[in-house]
Design an enzyme around this catalytic site. Structure first.
Site, PDB file in Angstrom:
ATOM      1  N   ARG A 161      18.472  -3.889 -13.335  1.00 23.04           N
ATOM      2  CA  ARG A 161      17.344  -3.831 -12.387  1.00 23.04           C
ATOM      3  C   ARG A 161      17.850  -3.230 -11.077  1.00 23.04           C
ATOM      4  O   ARG A 161      18.497  -3.913 -10.289  1.00 23.04           O
ATOM      5  CB  ARG A 161      16.809  -5.246 -12.105  1.00 23.04           C
ATOM      6  CG  ARG A 161      16.381  -6.036 -13.334  1.00 23.04           C
ATOM      7  CD  ARG A 161      15.762  -7.378 -12.924  1.00 23.04           C
ATOM      8  NE  ARG A 161      16.612  -8.176 -12.063  1.00 23.04           N
ATOM      9  CZ  ARG A 161      17.471  -9.108 -12.487  1.00 23.04           C
ATOM     10  NH1 ARG A 161      17.604  -9.364 -13.777  1.00 23.04           N
ATOM     11  NH2 ARG A 161      18.204  -9.782 -11.617  1.00 23.04           N
TER      12      ARG A 161
ATOM     13  N   TYR B 128      12.966  -2.719  29.409  1.00 21.15           N
ATOM     14  CA  TYR B 128      12.757  -4.124  29.772  1.00 21.15           C
ATOM     15  C   TYR B 128      14.082  -4.858  29.981  1.00 21.15           C
ATOM     16  O   TYR B 128      15.040  -4.652  29.258  1.00 21.15           O
ATOM     17  CB  TYR B 128      11.972  -4.843  28.668  1.00 21.15           C
ATOM     18  CG  TYR B 128      10.542  -4.377  28.532  1.00 21.15           C
ATOM     19  CD1 TYR B 128       9.677  -4.372  29.624  1.00 21.15           C
ATOM     20  CD2 TYR B 128      10.063  -3.962  27.305  1.00 21.15           C
ATOM     21  CE1 TYR B 128       8.362  -3.954  29.486  1.00 21.15           C
ATOM     22  CE2 TYR B 128       8.742  -3.545  27.159  1.00 21.15           C
ATOM     23  CZ  TYR B 128       7.898  -3.547  28.253  1.00 21.15           C
ATOM     24  OH  TYR B 128       6.601  -3.138  28.116  1.00 21.15           O
TER      25      TYR B 128
ATOM     26  N   CYS C 165      11.290  -0.971  22.709  1.00 24.47           N
ATOM     27  CA  CYS C 165       9.995  -1.565  23.062  1.00 24.47           C
ATOM     28  C   CYS C 165       9.065  -1.505  21.849  1.00 24.47           C
ATOM     29  O   CYS C 165       9.454  -1.060  20.784  1.00 24.47           O
ATOM     30  CB  CYS C 165       9.370  -0.813  24.235  1.00 24.47           C
ATOM     31  SG  CYS C 165      10.499  -0.601  25.630  1.00 24.47           S
ATOM     32  N   MET C 166       7.832  -1.951  22.028  1.00 25.83           N
ATOM     33  CA  MET C 166       6.896  -1.981  20.897  1.00 25.83           C
ATOM     34  C   MET C 166       6.589  -0.578  20.398  1.00 25.83           C
ATOM     35  O   MET C 166       6.486  -0.340  19.191  1.00 25.83           O
ATOM     36  CB  MET C 166       5.602  -2.685  21.303  1.00 25.83           C
ATOM     37  CG  MET C 166       4.653  -2.911  20.131  1.00 25.83           C
ATOM     38  SD  MET C 166       3.089  -3.665  20.616  1.00 25.83           S
ATOM     39  CE  MET C 166       3.594  -5.301  21.086  1.00 25.83           C
ATOM     40  N   ASP C 167       6.428   0.367  21.322  1.00 27.41           N
ATOM     41  CA  ASP C 167       5.928   1.699  20.965  1.00 27.41           C
ATOM     42  C   ASP C 167       6.940   2.812  21.189  1.00 27.41           C
ATOM     43  O   ASP C 167       6.661   3.962  20.859  1.00 27.41           O
ATOM     44  CB  ASP C 167       4.704   2.051  21.827  1.00 27.41           C
ATOM     45  CG  ASP C 167       3.772   0.882  21.990  1.00 27.41           C
ATOM     46  OD1 ASP C 167       3.385   0.313  20.954  1.00 27.41           O
ATOM     47  OD2 ASP C 167       3.453   0.527  23.143  1.00 27.41           O
TER      48      ASP C 167
ATOM     49  N   ARG D 285      17.399 -20.123  -6.180  1.00 31.40           N
ATOM     50  CA  ARG D 285      16.123 -19.612  -5.660  1.00 31.40           C
ATOM     51  C   ARG D 285      15.127 -19.818  -6.787  1.00 31.40           C
ATOM     52  O   ARG D 285      14.939 -20.945  -7.229  1.00 31.40           O
ATOM     53  CB  ARG D 285      16.327 -18.139  -5.250  1.00 31.40           C
ATOM     54  CG  ARG D 285      15.454 -17.670  -4.138  1.00 31.40           C
ATOM     55  CD  ARG D 285      15.800 -16.265  -3.686  1.00 31.40           C
ATOM     56  NE  ARG D 285      15.610 -15.249  -4.730  1.00 31.40           N
ATOM     57  CZ  ARG D 285      15.793 -13.947  -4.554  1.00 31.40           C
ATOM     58  NH1 ARG D 285      16.199 -13.480  -3.394  1.00 31.40           N
ATOM     59  NH2 ARG D 285      15.583 -13.094  -5.529  1.00 31.40           N
TER      60      ARG D 285
ATOM     61  N   LYS E  21       9.355  -3.268  -5.570  1.00 33.51           N
ATOM     62  CA  LYS E  21       8.700  -4.315  -4.777  1.00 33.51           C
ATOM     63  C   LYS E  21       8.678  -3.906  -3.299  1.00 33.51           C
ATOM     64  O   LYS E  21       9.407  -2.983  -2.903  1.00 33.51           O
ATOM     65  CB  LYS E  21       9.455  -5.641  -4.956  1.00 33.51           C
ATOM     66  CG  LYS E  21      10.896  -5.587  -4.432  1.00 33.51           C
ATOM     67  CD  LYS E  21      11.701  -6.813  -4.834  1.00 33.51           C
ATOM     68  CE  LYS E  21      13.115  -6.713  -4.293  1.00 33.51           C
ATOM     69  NZ  LYS E  21      13.976  -7.794  -4.805  1.00 33.51           N
TER      70      LYS E  21
ATOM     71  N   HIS F 131      19.525 -13.790 -11.663  1.00 31.99           N
ATOM     72  CA  HIS F 131      19.798 -12.924 -10.507  1.00 31.99           C
ATOM     73  C   HIS F 131      21.053 -13.423  -9.794  1.00 31.99           C
ATOM     74  O   HIS F 131      21.258 -14.631  -9.667  1.00 31.99           O
ATOM     75  CB  HIS F 131      18.583 -12.966  -9.569  1.00 31.99           C
ATOM     76  CG  HIS F 131      18.550 -11.902  -8.515  1.00 31.99           C
ATOM     77  ND1 HIS F 131      18.836 -10.576  -8.762  1.00 31.99           N
ATOM     78  CD2 HIS F 131      18.230 -11.967  -7.194  1.00 31.99           C
ATOM     79  CE1 HIS F 131      18.694  -9.884  -7.642  1.00 31.99           C
ATOM     80  NE2 HIS F 131      18.333 -10.697  -6.676  1.00 31.99           N
TER      81      HIS F 131
END
Ligand SMILES: *Cc1c(COP(=O)(O)O)cnc(C)c1O
Length: 386
Positions: A224, A269, A319-321, A136, A38, A168
């Site tokens: 599993r 940052y 940071c993002m990048d 669940r 999955k 589970h």
């Protein structure tokens, strides 16, 4: 100069095969093995991992959603395949045509599956899920007799075969937790109720990776395994010492830039980190846009990268990048290979997904599953490519 891209995920399919074979060796003969692929194979690629797992002897593949199951069929896999998370209005027709085992949690789901069986003329394969304590998915104990009865009636009418009963665990990674005994007991009772109602499923199953290595008494007919096939420890600190798993994923990049900074210079940052002496920073060209957690290293445990045979701590915010790491006074050049995480090096100089999990206050599952974004995924086979 490195031969690879800016930054990439490398998955070693030989490691997947090794891990499946190693886990299978823990099972009594006759116990089936399901490789859980999955969430795009926990970030490793569902089709490629599925193929490698089958080669190493996985009898079943398991996924959460029906969409994932259909993608596995599109990729050419025809073997036993279970999915376990559907919503009302799901395309059960496609599931039946794809010969996919469906999980049913409720009578309403069985009603929908019956409609698809009627319209296609194909008998479904249905595995009933009992909620033994995770709260669940799955039928609660008080709803179980009605689900089982409806399942038996539909089987007699020819709408499906009940192929499995499963549940589970909530605390499989904590072997001493009382939930494990309680859930095992509840599962055995649910199986008995189903038997008394006349069901004879070929598979009863309860164990995930952690229970596969820690609790052989609940292997039943099938285990599993997800995280362990990717080579990561399902129960850090509690697993047996002979696990012998090989992490399949390496995330690496080229150093984008190297620069000298002075005492008093702050980094990234919010200026969370300030150098107290002159040092050299390297720039890693991927960030939270690629799934590197933004909180890495802010919880009191350093996040580190590996470069030229040493570990170097992340400095300041991810940071993002991109993010900066501290080379100290070691030499490095733009284009050098820097590893975010991968299989452990014998000398400990390469950070692992588990190290990153600890530096980010999460589990190894989340580290590998969330990595992606702009990263390209490439495959190698350390056994066959040589
Ligand atoms: C994800 C999942 C598994 C695999 O769990 P691991 O801990 O990764 O082995 C097994 N069963 C179900 C129902 C799951 O959702």
């Amino acid at each position: 100069m490195s031969h690879f891209k800016r930054a990439e995920i490398v998955v070693d399919l030989a490691a997947i095969r090794h891990n499946v074979a190693t886990l299978k060796a823990r099972l009594e003969p006759g116990v089936k093995f399901m490789a859980v692929v999955k969430a795009d194979g926990y970030g490793h690629g569902r089709a490629e991992v599925g193929r490698a797992a089958r080669e190493a002897g996985a009898d079943w593949l398991g996924v959460a959603t029906l969409d994932e199951a259909l993608l596995i069929r599109t990729a050419g896999d025809r073997g036993p395949l279970l999915c376990w998370l559907t919503v009302p209005g799901e395309d059960y027709t496609a599931a039946l045509e794809g010969d996919i085992d469906l999980s049913a949690y409720s009578v309403a789901e069985l009603d929908e599956i019956e409609q698809a069986a009627r319209s296609t003329g194909i008998a479904a394969r249905v595995q009933l899920k009992i909620d033994t304590g995770l709260s669940r998915g799955g039928a609660r104990r008080e709803d179980w007799p009605a689900l089982v009865e409806r399942a038996r009636k539909g089987e007699e009418a020819g709408w499906w075969t009940v192929t499995g009963i499963w549940s589970h665990l909530a605390c499989a990674d904590e072997p001493a937790h009382p939930a494990n005994d309680l859930q095992e007991q509840a599962f055995r009772e649910a199986v008995e109720i189903a038997r008394q109602a006349g069901l004879r499923p070929e598979l009863c199953h309860l164990a995930n990776s952690a229970a596969t290595v820690l609790r052989p008494s609940i292997h039943f007919d099938l285990v599993r395994c997800g995280i362990a096939i990717y080579g990561l420890d399902p129960a850090p600190g509690a697993s047996p010492s002979d696990l012998d798993l090989i992490p399949a994923m390496t995330v690496r990049a080229q150093v984008a830039m190297v620069k000298r900074i002075q005492a008093g210079d702050s980094v990234s940052y919010s200026w969370l980190w300030t150098a107290d002496r002159p040092t050299t920073l390297g720039l890693f060209p991927a960030g939270y846009g690629e799934g590197v957690p933004r909180n890495a290293g802010t919880l009191g445990v350093d996040a580190e990268v590996g470069l030229n045979g040493a570990r170097h701590p992340v400095r300041g915010r991810i940071c993002m990048d991109q993010f900066a790491f501290d080379l100290g006074d070691t030499q490095a050049s733009p284009g050098d290979e820097v590893v975010l995480f991968g299989p452990p090096a014998a000398d400990g100089t390469r950070p692992t997904a588990q190290d990153w999990a600890e530096a980010c206050g999460t589990i190894n599952y989340e580290i590998v599953t969330r990595i992606g974004g702009r990263l390209e995924r490439v495959y190698l086979d350390s056994e066959r490519d040589a």
